[in-house]
Every structure is written in structure tokens, then in C-alpha cells.
Write an enzyme that holds these catalytic residues in place. Structure first.
Site, PDB file in Angstrom:
ATOM      1  N   ASP A   1       1.707  -3.526  -9.298  1.00 41.14           N
ATOM      2  CA  ASP A   1       1.569  -4.826  -9.953  1.00 41.14           C
ATOM      3  C   ASP A   1       2.047  -4.782 -11.398  1.00 41.14           C
ATOM      4  O   ASP A   1       2.803  -5.647 -11.847  1.00 41.14           O
ATOM      5  CB  ASP A   1       0.114  -5.288  -9.911  1.00 41.14           C
ATOM      6  CG  ASP A   1      -0.349  -5.597  -8.496  1.00 41.14           C
ATOM      7  OD1 ASP A   1       0.490  -5.601  -7.582  1.00 41.14           O
ATOM      8  OD2 ASP A   1      -1.562  -5.820  -8.306  1.00 41.14           O
TER       9      ASP A   1
ATOM     10  N   HIS B   1       0.836  -1.209   0.000  1.00 34.90           N
ATOM     11  CA  HIS B   1       0.000   0.000   0.000  1.00 34.90           C
ATOM     12  C   HIS B   1       0.869   1.257   0.000  1.00 34.90           C
ATOM     13  O   HIS B   1       0.432   2.323   0.426  1.00 34.90           O
ATOM     14  CB  HIS B   1      -0.969  -0.004   1.183  1.00 34.90           C
ATOM     15  CG  HIS B   1      -1.993  -1.093   1.106  1.00 34.90           C
ATOM     16  ND1 HIS B   1      -3.193  -0.949   0.456  1.00 34.90           N
ATOM     17  CD2 HIS B   1      -1.966  -2.365   1.568  1.00 34.90           C
ATOM     18  CE1 HIS B   1      -3.873  -2.090   0.539  1.00 34.90           C
ATOM     19  NE2 HIS B   1      -3.147  -2.958   1.198  1.00 34.90           N
TER      20      HIS B   1
END
Length: 381
Positions: free
Chosen positions: A167, A29
Site C-alpha cells: 500500500d 497477499h
């Protein structure tokens, strides 16, 4: 795949393109908070066989969703797609829009051994495999960094998941036995040799079987809390908060919001620590930092679940050098850093112990840092 493609669509594919799943070693995060993360591509891949058409029709099929059959549509109807096909058709739609090209229709067959919903980025692997295929087949000029942004737009706009670029960066930039140190404030990516192979180490993925969905789960709530912390602190992103300054904000924001800040700031520091250690050839020393990262996610970011907590605890007790939740959380998987010589034993002990604690028996498997998205070699004649 070539035989299956020919059986479905009546002709051989032009080629097969693939992209790896990814494991985030540390730094969760942090991407949408301007921090640091250290992911690597894994040796489980999503492959897509593709052949262009001479019209605007698109036909897609998947080896992991065989009940869907062949999904047929047109390029201009890509946003009507549902389920897994959103990632394929969404990638085509955003690529056309962002690069200002018409493109042509195509047939595509997808196959994958990247687990879905585990936190190893199955969606980015699928998007990226499709993007590198279409860039080549449509003759476009787009490098990996352009495709990272396009992949994020697919997630944000088509899928509805408010994710950052971690990602896509990992999947598109990955190299064998390397991690990618991503600095989201600077927009930089540094290849960092892991040295796991030489040190006799490997990473285990412990799939809790608790599934998540970033488009509907708590991911969006955590992102909003991070944005609130930054707003109260008067900074653009939480990267601007120094670790030593975190506790000074405790009385000036809601307790939960402060905990989110503390996780993001300290996990960025942990990512820098881990990168420095592996860069210096000391990968065995990163284990306690990984475990500390899990405590931060469990207690401060509160995105772990009991099955993941149990997996981390029993992995360390069984001899792992360190373990932590990986990915966006709220389910998914843990990772554990283990000696290759102890890997099989630890895998079995973790599965047994987690099941004995009353959770679903996890699936545990080893992964190794692998190459990023590419066109796969042609088969030998």
C-alpha cells in the site's frame, strides 16, 4: 481546507499535502511473501493541511470525523492516540524515532474522499500525506523508499495490522496512467504504463459495504498460514516456489495451507503476465487474468465474501472484461475493467443485480491512475 483550517486553528496552514488511495490491479497477499504486485494510485485523495507550532503540542481534526472535534496531545504522547488519529500521530512518532529527530508540534486538518475500509488503502493515503508534509516542514532527508518503510512500521507497530509494503509503495510511487510493478523479493519498483486511457478503458471500484479491519480480521491468520507453508517447504518466502512445483507439496502440508501457497505463487505469476501485457500495449487482454485471480482468492485464499463474489459475477456478465476482489479481502471492494463507453451502464447493472441477489446495494465508481503523495499546488490568487 485552508478556510476551515484557519477557522479551527486561527491561522492559515503552511501548505496542503495529499496522497492517493490505491487499487491493486493484481497480486494480493504477495507482498509479505516476496512476490509481485501491480498497484496504482487512484484519483481519490486524502489531504492534510499543516502548520508547525513553536512548542510540542499537536492538534488534529478531520473533516470525515467531525464528531471528534479537535484532538489535542503532545508529540511524546502520540502513541496514546485512538481511532483515525493513530495514523496521523503514529506517523509523526515513527518518523521522529526512525530519523532520530525531535521535530516540533503541529496543527493538522485532514479531509479525504478515499473510502474507508473498502480495500483502496485509505490508511496508507493518510499516513503518506502526513509523512510527506512533516518531512518537508521538519526539513528532513527522507525519500519515498524511506517513507514506505516508515509507513509500514506505523501499520505494524501503532495500528497493529500485520501488513507488508504494497500500500505504501503504491501511494508514494504512483504516477498518472501507470501502475507500479513491485518485486518484494528484489525490493524493486518499475513504472509500467497502463495505456487504459488510450485503449478507452477504466477501472470500476465496486464497494460491497462489507467492512474489514486488518488489525483484527482474518488477514493475520492468512499471513501465519503462508509462513507455515514456507516453513514446511523449507524456503524463506513463497516466492521461491515455482508454479509448476506447487502441486507437489499438496500431500506434505495441511490442505488449507497448501491452498494459501497456491494462491500466492499463482498470483505472482498473474502479476507478471498482466505487467507484460500492458507493457506491450495490450491492456484489453488482461481481463480474464483478473477474473482468474478472483477465483484464486475465493477458492484458495478464501478471503472473499458473498457480496464480492456476486459483484464479480454480475460485472463480467454485464460486459466487464474482467473483475476481481481487490485489497486484503474479508470485505471491501471488487474492481472491474470496463470500456469507458459501457461504464455507466455496467455501474448501474452491477448495483441493481447485487442488490437483487440479497446483498447491500454496492457503491460503484470509476477510478483512474493518479499521481502519488505530494505537496498540492497553491491556490490561484
Amino acid at each position: 481546507m485552508r478556510e476551515a483550517f484557519a477557522a479551527l486553528f486561527g491561522a492559515e496552514p503552511t501548505g496542503v499535502w495529499s496522497a492517493p488511495g490505491r487499487v491493486n490491479l493484481i497480486g494480493e497477499h504477495t507482498d509479505y511473501n516476496g512476490g509481485l504486485a501491480l498497484p496504482f494510485g487512484i484519483d481519490r485523495r486524502t489531504r492534510v493541511a499543516v502548520r508547525l507550532r513553536d512548542d510540542d503540542a499537536v492538534r488534529v481534526a478531520s473533516g470525515f470525523a467531525q464528531g471528534d472535534g479537535v484532538i489535542a496531545t503532545r508529540l511524546d504522547r502520540a502513541l496514546d492516540a485512538q481511532g483515525w488519529s493513530r495514523y496521523v500521530l503514529g506517523a509523526a512518532h515513527v518518523l521522529r524515532r526512525e530519523l532520530g529527530v525531535e521535530g516540533t508540534g503541529f496543527d493538522a486538518l485532514v479531509a479525504s474522499d478515499v473510502p474507508v475500509g473498502v480495500g483502496v488503502s485509505s490508511s496508507a493515503a493518510l499516513e503518506s500525506a502526513v509523512l510527506v508534509a512533516l518531512v518537508e516542514l521538519w526539513g528532513l532527508d527522507a525519500d519515498a523508499h524511506a517513507l514506505i518503510r516508515i509507513g509500514q512500521l506505523v501499520e505494524n507497530e501503532v495500528v497493529g495490522a500485520p501488513t507488508g509494503t504494497l500500500d505504501q509503495s503504491a501511494v508514494l510511487l504512483a504516477r498518472r496512467d501507470h501502475a507500479v510493478l513491485l518485486d518484494f523479493a528484489a525490493g524493486s519498483a518499475e513504472q509500467v504504463p497502463l495505456g487504459f486511457e488510450a485503449a478507452g478503458l477504466e477501472i470500476l471500484v465496486i464497494d460491497s459495504l462489507v467492512r474489514h479491519d486488518h488489525a483484527t480480521g482474518g488477514y493475520g491468520d492468512r499471513r501465519r498460514e503462508c509462513e507455515e507453508a514456507a516453513r514446511i517447504a523449507g524456503v524463506g518466502t513463497l516466492r521461491e516456489i515455482a508454479p509448476e512445483a506447487v502441486e507437489g507439496w499438496a500431500a506434505r502440508m495441511p490442505a488449507a495451507v497448501h491452498r494459501r501457497m497456491r494462491h500466492v505463487v499463482t498470483d505472482t505469476a498473474r502479476a507478471a503476465q498482466v505487467a507484460a501485457l500492458v507493457r506491450a500495449g495490450r491492456p484489453r487482454e488482461i481481463g480474464p487474468i483478473l477474473t482468474d485471480g478472483h477465483r484464486s482468492q475465493r477458492d484458495d485464499f478464501e478471503d472473499s465474501v458473498p457480496a464480492i463474489d456476486a459483484a464479480v459475477e454480475v460485472a463480467v456478465a454485464a460486459g466487464a472484461l474482467g473483475a476481481r476482489l481487490t485489497g486484503g479481502g474479508f470485505g471491501g471492494a471488487a474492481i472491474a475493467l470496463v470500456d469507458v463507453a459501457e461504464s455507466t451502464r455496467i455501474q448501474a447493472e452491477v448495483a441493481d443485480a447485487v442488490e437483487a441477489a440479497g446483498h447491500a446495494r454496492p457503491t460503484v465508481f470509476a477510478v483512474h491512475a493518479s499521481q502519488g503523495a505530494r505537496r498540492d499546488p497553491e491556490p490561484a490568487p
